[in-house]
Design an enzyme around this catalytic site. Structure first.
Site, PDB file in Angstrom:
ATOM      1  N   ASP A  49      -2.829   5.240  -5.006  1.00 46.41           N
ATOM      2  CA  ASP A  49      -1.877   5.537  -3.937  1.00 46.41           C
ATOM      3  C   ASP A  49      -0.600   4.734  -4.171  1.00 46.41           C
ATOM      4  O   ASP A  49      -0.608   3.507  -4.113  1.00 46.41           O
ATOM      5  CB  ASP A  49      -2.485   5.154  -2.579  1.00 46.41           C
ATOM      6  N   TYR A  54       7.853   2.000  -3.313  1.00 45.87           N
ATOM      7  CA  TYR A  54       7.179   0.853  -3.936  1.00 45.87           C
ATOM      8  C   TYR A  54       7.845   0.497  -5.274  1.00 45.87           C
ATOM      9  O   TYR A  54       7.576  -0.547  -5.845  1.00 45.87           O
ATOM     10  CB  TYR A  54       5.683   1.118  -4.174  1.00 45.87           C
ATOM     11  N   LYS A  79       4.684   9.320  -2.196  1.00 46.01           N
ATOM     12  CA  LYS A  79       5.260   9.598  -0.870  1.00 46.01           C
ATOM     13  C   LYS A  79       6.772   9.694  -0.933  1.00 46.01           C
ATOM     14  O   LYS A  79       7.417   8.968  -1.704  1.00 46.01           O
ATOM     15  CB  LYS A  79       4.874   8.470   0.110  1.00 46.01           C
ATOM     16  N   HIS A 112       6.480   9.822   4.090  1.00 41.65           N
ATOM     17  CA  HIS A 112       6.028   8.438   4.262  1.00 41.65           C
ATOM     18  C   HIS A 112       6.045   7.976   5.729  1.00 41.65           C
ATOM     19  O   HIS A 112       5.120   7.310   6.183  1.00 41.65           O
ATOM     20  CB  HIS A 112       6.916   7.518   3.410  1.00 41.65           C
TER      21      HIS A 112
HETATM   22  P1  NAD Z   1      -4.815  -4.136   2.506  1.00 50.47           P
HETATM   23  O1  NAD Z   1      -5.479  -4.082   3.834  1.00 50.47           O
HETATM   24  O2  NAD Z   1      -5.374  -3.366   1.366  1.00 50.47           O
HETATM   25  O3  NAD Z   1      -4.721  -5.673   2.199  1.00 50.47           O
HETATM   26  C1  NAD Z   1      -4.256  -6.150   0.999  1.00 50.47           C
HETATM   27  C2  NAD Z   1      -4.433  -7.661   1.014  1.00 50.47           C
HETATM   28  O4  NAD Z   1      -5.822  -7.969   1.142  1.00 50.47           O
HETATM   29  C3  NAD Z   1      -3.946  -8.236  -0.294  1.00 50.47           C
HETATM   30  O5  NAD Z   1      -2.936  -9.152   0.022  1.00 50.47           O
HETATM   31  C4  NAD Z   1      -5.140  -8.955  -0.888  1.00 50.47           C
HETATM   32  O6  NAD Z   1      -4.792 -10.276  -1.148  1.00 50.47           O
HETATM   33  C5  NAD Z   1      -6.203  -8.919   0.171  1.00 50.47           C
HETATM   34  N1  NAD Z   1      -7.495  -8.513  -0.410  1.00 50.47           N
HETATM   35  C6  NAD Z   1      -7.744  -7.423  -1.178  1.00 50.47           C
HETATM   36  N2  NAD Z   1      -9.047  -7.376  -1.515  1.00 50.47           N
HETATM   37  C7  NAD Z   1      -9.638  -8.463  -0.933  1.00 50.47           C
HETATM   38  C8  NAD Z   1     -10.953  -8.952  -0.911  1.00 50.47           C
HETATM   39  N3  NAD Z   1     -11.937  -8.325  -1.560  1.00 50.47           N
HETATM   40  N4  NAD Z   1     -11.192 -10.074  -0.215  1.00 50.47           N
HETATM   41  C9  NAD Z   1     -10.229 -10.709   0.452  1.00 50.47           C
HETATM   42  N5  NAD Z   1      -8.945 -10.277   0.476  1.00 50.47           N
HETATM   43  C10 NAD Z   1      -8.650  -9.165  -0.222  1.00 50.47           C
HETATM   44  O7  NAD Z   1      -3.254  -3.766   2.751  1.00 50.47           O
HETATM   45  P2  NAD Z   1      -2.198  -2.832   2.030  1.00 50.47           P
HETATM   46  O8  NAD Z   1      -2.055  -3.145   0.602  1.00 50.47           O
HETATM   47  O9  NAD Z   1      -0.974  -2.917   2.849  1.00 50.47           O
HETATM   48  O10 NAD Z   1      -2.819  -1.371   2.195  1.00 50.47           O
HETATM   49  C11 NAD Z   1      -3.481  -0.690   1.150  1.00 50.47           C
HETATM   50  C12 NAD Z   1      -2.607   0.389   0.589  1.00 50.47           C
HETATM   51  O11 NAD Z   1      -2.185   1.277   1.627  1.00 50.47           O
HETATM   52  C13 NAD Z   1      -1.281  -0.098   0.001  1.00 50.47           C
HETATM   53  O12 NAD Z   1      -1.421  -0.736  -1.236  1.00 50.47           O
HETATM   54  C14 NAD Z   1      -0.517   1.189  -0.050  1.00 50.47           C
HETATM   55  O13 NAD Z   1      -0.941   1.992  -1.126  1.00 50.47           O
HETATM   56  C15 NAD Z   1      -0.909   1.821   1.286  1.00 50.47           C
HETATM   57  N6  NAD Z   1       0.046   1.529   2.366  1.00 50.47           N
HETATM   58  C16 NAD Z   1       0.698   2.557   2.946  1.00 50.47           C
HETATM   59  C17 NAD Z   1       1.581   2.349   3.977  1.00 50.47           C
HETATM   60  C18 NAD Z   1       2.263   3.517   4.611  1.00 50.47           C
HETATM   61  O14 NAD Z   1       3.207   3.320   5.377  1.00 50.47           O
HETATM   62  N7  NAD Z   1       1.847   4.731   4.322  1.00 50.47           N
HETATM   63  C19 NAD Z   1       1.841   1.052   4.448  1.00 50.47           C
HETATM   64  C20 NAD Z   1       1.169  -0.004   3.837  1.00 50.47           C
HETATM   65  C21 NAD Z   1       0.265   0.242   2.821  1.00 50.47           C
END
Ligand code: NAD
Length: 280
Positions: A49, A54, A79, A112
């Site tokens: 994704d 990004y 997106k 998005h």
């Molecule tokens: P997430 O909830 O995936 O959290 C990521 C954080 O969690 C990272 O900083 C990492 O350090 C930590 N983490 C990851 N695996 C872990 C584990 N096993 N144990 C402990 N900590 C851990 O948040 P995200 O990255 O914001 O969301 C996931 C994806 O969603 C993004 O990468 C992106 O592709 C998408 N996204 C979309 C939007 C949107 O507006 N559509 C907004 C934000 C994110």
């Protein structure tokens, strides 16, 4: 595509299969993103994704090309950014993304944010329908849409969005929106499935006990909860060990008591931007 071995998948309203667990690359700089995606593909992820904003679609594309994995074994989402909304600009935005990704077609293309102050998401949706018909994206959907935004798209459009990607995690479960989407066949994708690490998962009452009972980490229990709720997820990590940990959630099952305990953790705790405010 088919379900990656040992993993779970769902079927979109197009009939296409989407691996229910992928990897997200928000805030992964272009310089490191190629390695992160390469690591993810190596450990078994087949769903990525990304998004134009990004600024790492090029890195995603390079990792895909170098992996040698057949295109039909991968699911790639990107997106359309807010400033590309509108009937004049949306088609070019997808072409730019495809060029960066080195692909002829993405699997899923999303608006998005609704960016309601622009009030262009309906006309933009109609362009996405054309792009889908032209074969440039296998499926189309939206992100950060509230019920009222979905209603306007459903009224004006001919295609029902395949997904709505919204903030969703144990402290913010979006029950009302999901109940609206489900009968329409709109699948829910969770962004921030781990709460973006903006709160400590150990703060969630009872989660540690569930994790202990299953011999899994707190993150693994949360990811497994999403899967059993029928939600599509793509947790982000730049570390290979965590990529592996986050994928290692297909060998255990939460009980109905576990599921009920996590349902009770809903606290209306939004950690990101409210959709009405995402007008950048
Ligand atoms: P997430 O909830 O995936 O959290 C990521 C954080 O969690 C990272 O900083 C990492 O350090 C930590 N983490 C990851 N695996 C872990 C584990 N096993 N144990 C402990 N900590 C851990 O948040 P995200 O990255 O914001 O969301 C996931 C994806 O969603 C993004 O990468 C992106 O592709 C998408 N996204 C979309 C939007 C949107 O507006 N559509 C907004 C934000 C994110």
């Amino acid at each position: 595509m088919k379900t990656p071995a040992g993993q779970l998948s769902l079927t979109l309203n197009t009939g296409d299969v989407i691996p229910q667990l992928g990897v997200g690359v928000f805030k992964v700089d272009d310089e490191v993103c190629e390695q992160v995606v390469a690591d993810a593909l190596e450990v078994g992820y087949r769903h990525i994704d990304t998004a134009m904003i990004y600024r790492n679609e090029g890195a995603v594309g390079r990792a895909i090309a170098k992996s040698g994995i057949p295109r039909d074994e991968l699911f790639v989402t990107t997106k359309l950014w807010n400033s590309d909304q509108g009937s004049e600009t949306a088609a070019q935005a997808l072409q730019t993304s495809l060029d960066l990704l080195g692909l002829d077609q993405v699997d899923l293309y999303l608006i998005h944010w609704p960016a309601p102050l622009r009030d262009q998401f309906v006309e933009t949706w109609l362009v996405l329908e054309d792009l889908h018909r032209a074969g440039l994206t296998k499926a189309i959907g939206v992100s950060n849409f509230q019920k009222e935004h979905l209603e306007r798209v459903l009224e004006a459009g001919r295609i029902v969005p395949a997904v709505n990607q919204v903030e969703l995690h144990p402290a913010f479960q979006q029950r009302e929106l999901r109940a609206f989407q489900e009968p329409l066949g709109i699948l829910t994708e969770a962004w921030g499935p781990l709460g973006q690490a903006k709160y400590d998962l150990s703060e969630l009452p009872g989660l540690a006990d569930i994790a202990k009972a299953h011999g899994k980490s707190l993150a693994q229990v949360v990811l497994r909860w999403h899967l059993q709720e029928g939600i599509i997820i793509f947790p982000k990590s730049s570390k290979k060990e965590r990529l592996q940990e986050n994928l290692d959630v297909f060998d255990f099952e939460l009980t109905s008591d576990d599921m009920a305990a996590i349902a009770a953790m809903d606290a209306d705790r939004r950690v990101g931007t409210h959709p009405d405010d995402g007008n950048w």
